[in-house]
Scaffold this motif. Structure first.
Motif, PDB file in Angstrom:
ATOM      1  N   MET A   1      31.696  49.832  40.060  1.00 13.66           N
ATOM      2  CA  MET A   1      32.330  48.677  39.923  1.00 13.66           C
ATOM      3  C   MET A   1      32.482  47.692  40.660  1.00 13.66           C
ATOM      4  O   MET A   1      32.311  46.559  40.669  1.00 13.66           O
ATOM      5  N   SER A   2      32.530  48.109  42.128  1.00 12.43           N
ATOM      6  CA  SER A   2      32.612  47.431  43.519  1.00 12.43           C
ATOM      7  C   SER A   2      31.326  46.205  43.262  1.00 12.43           C
ATOM      8  O   SER A   2      31.507  45.209  43.784  1.00 12.43           O
ATOM      9  N   PHE A   3      30.280  47.008  42.941  1.00  8.56           N
ATOM     10  CA  PHE A   3      28.953  46.205  43.164  1.00  8.56           C
ATOM     11  C   PHE A   3      29.124  45.240  41.845  1.00  8.56           C
ATOM     12  O   PHE A   3      28.561  44.036  42.370  1.00  8.56           O
ATOM     13  N   ALA A   8      29.805  39.525  40.171  1.00  4.10           N
ATOM     14  CA  ALA A   8      30.692  38.624  39.394  1.00  4.10           C
ATOM     15  C   ALA A   8      31.888  38.518  39.754  1.00  4.10           C
ATOM     16  O   ALA A   8      32.800  39.549  39.463  1.00  4.10           O
ATOM     17  N   PRO A   9      32.540  37.874  40.893  1.00  2.00           N
ATOM     18  CA  PRO A   9      33.760  37.750  41.683  1.00  2.00           C
ATOM     19  C   PRO A   9      34.929  37.883  40.665  1.00  2.00           C
ATOM     20  O   PRO A   9      35.876  38.404  40.611  1.00  2.00           O
ATOM     21  N   LEU A  11      34.676  38.882  37.360  1.00  3.27           N
ATOM     22  CA  LEU A  11      34.987  39.721  36.364  1.00  3.27           C
ATOM     23  C   LEU A  11      36.160  40.874  36.350  1.00  3.27           C
ATOM     24  O   LEU A  11      36.753  41.171  35.472  1.00  3.27           O
ATOM     25  N   GLU A  12      36.634  40.958  37.662  1.00  2.00           N
ATOM     26  CA  GLU A  12      37.671  42.018  38.080  1.00  2.00           C
ATOM     27  C   GLU A  12      39.031  41.494  37.060  1.00  2.00           C
ATOM     28  O   GLU A  12      39.825  42.129  36.776  1.00  2.00           O
ATOM     29  N   ALA A  13      39.169  40.239  37.415  1.00  2.00           N
ATOM     30  CA  ALA A  13      40.376  39.447  36.937  1.00  2.00           C
ATOM     31  C   ALA A  13      40.426  39.241  35.179  1.00  2.00           C
ATOM     32  O   ALA A  13      41.492  39.462  34.640  1.00  2.00           O
ATOM     33  N   LEU A  14      39.114  39.271  34.859  1.00  2.00           N
ATOM     34  CA  LEU A  14      38.914  38.685  33.506  1.00  2.00           C
ATOM     35  C   LEU A  14      38.550  39.730  32.739  1.00  2.00           C
ATOM     36  O   LEU A  14      38.108  39.520  31.611  1.00  2.00           O
ATOM     37  N   GLY A  15      38.147  40.964  33.253  1.00  2.00           N
ATOM     38  CA  GLY A  15      37.538  42.308  32.541  1.00  2.00           C
ATOM     39  C   GLY A  15      38.183  42.287  31.197  1.00  2.00           C
ATOM     40  O   GLY A  15      37.468  42.831  30.057  1.00  2.00           O
ATOM     41  N   ALA A  16      39.583  42.379  31.171  1.00  2.25           N
ATOM     42  CA  ALA A  16      40.185  42.801  29.843  1.00  2.25           C
ATOM     43  C   ALA A  16      40.029  41.619  28.871  1.00  2.25           C
ATOM     44  O   ALA A  16      39.697  41.993  27.649  1.00  2.25           O
ATOM     45  N   MET A 197      30.768  34.057  34.894  1.00  4.82           N
ATOM     46  CA  MET A 197      31.267  34.568  33.385  1.00  4.82           C
ATOM     47  C   MET A 197      30.195  33.920  32.508  1.00  4.82           C
ATOM     48  O   MET A 197      30.126  34.681  31.592  1.00  4.82           O
ATOM     49  N   ILE A 198      29.387  32.932  32.847  1.00  3.27           N
ATOM     50  CA  ILE A 198      28.687  32.318  31.914  1.00  3.27           C
ATOM     51  C   ILE A 198      27.408  33.453  31.841  1.00  3.27           C
ATOM     52  O   ILE A 198      26.837  33.860  30.739  1.00  3.27           O
ATOM     53  N   TRP A 199      27.049  33.945  32.999  1.00  2.00           N
ATOM     54  CA  TRP A 199      25.853  34.753  33.289  1.00  2.00           C
ATOM     55  C   TRP A 199      26.253  36.074  32.760  1.00  2.00           C
ATOM     56  O   TRP A 199      25.513  36.731  31.949  1.00  2.00           O
ATOM     57  N   VAL A 200      27.368  36.657  32.947  1.00  2.00           N
ATOM     58  CA  VAL A 200      27.892  37.903  32.263  1.00  2.00           C
ATOM     59  C   VAL A 200      27.907  37.823  30.775  1.00  2.00           C
ATOM     60  O   VAL A 200      27.305  38.568  30.244  1.00  2.00           O
TER      61      VAL A 200
END
Length: 225
Positions: A1-3, A8-9, A11-16, A197-200
């Motif tokens: 997940m760290s990778f 995507a920096p 992603l951790e905050a917006l994952g949920a 986040m667009i790319w994700v």
């Protein structure tokens, strides 16, 4: 997940929130997709059997369906969503959110799918239809045992195409408040400037499309004869 967080920096905050939006997208695809498949298949069959020379020729019915489908298909989806908000409120009690998007998604998908089904069924060898009629098949039996049975690979192919298109319009619906991945990309990727986040979002949509196409290709290979 760290990778992943390095790529995507945000992603951790917006994952949920992202997981919630993926669930909303799947709800829109599942509910509107099933209803659109049933309605589109029914309309496509009606178009092919009621046209001039069809096994249940009814030119008045055919002309009404033909014109109605053309009219709905000609309306851009964004405008169609706005036009159908009162209908959605009357039927579902809301014109916004995931639930409020179902009516517009169905109306935006069914005419396209019906035309695809009509095209597939028109490719069935009419000799098979005539042979089944000579053997005493009823029109309903001819629909199920000739038109639909012989067209399974083609129906699968156009269903794949339609579901890919449906994914696209769910993203568009999200852009105007229906939730899902489109809403996520607009809110965080565009409005807040989180480009990662667009790319994700794009990658997730590509994965969903690839899964649908993979399942469809397996069905086509197993049913083609």
């Amino acid at each position: 997940m760290s990778f992943l967080y390095q790529l995507a920096p945000n992603l951790e905050a917006l994952g949920a929130e992202l997981i919630k939006c993926i669930g909303q997208t799947f709800r829109m695809i599942f509910v509107s997709g099933i209803i659109s498949f049933i309605c589109g298949l029914l309309l496509g069959v009606l178009l092919i059997v009621t046209k001039k020379g069809g096994i249940m020729q009814q030119t008045v019915v055919y002309n009404i369906l033909d014109k109605l489908i053309d009219i709905i298909r000609s309306i851009p989806f964004i405008i169609l969503m706005v036009l159908l908000i009162p209908v959605s409120r009357a039927l579902l009690g809301t014109g916004s959110g995931v639930t409020g998007s179902y009516v517009a998604l169905i109306f935006g998908t069914v005419p396209f799918f019906a035309r695809q089904i009509e095209s597939v069924l028109s490719d069935v060898d009419y000799g098979l239809v005539e042979a089944s009629a000579s053997m005493g098949f009823s029109p309903i039996e001819m629909i199920f045992h000739v038109y639909l049975k012989e067209s399974i690979p083609g129906i699968t192919r156009v269903t794949m195409i339609t579901f890919v298109s449906l994914i696209g319009i769910t993203a568009m619906a999200g852009a105007i408040g229906a939730g899902g991945l489109g809403d996520f990309a607009i809110r965080y990727g565009y409005q807040m400037g989180y480009r990662d986040m667009i790319w994700v979002t794009v990658i997730i949509i590509l994965i969903i499309i690839s899964i649908i196409q993979g399942i469809g290709n397996i069905i086509i290979r197993r049913t083609t004869h």
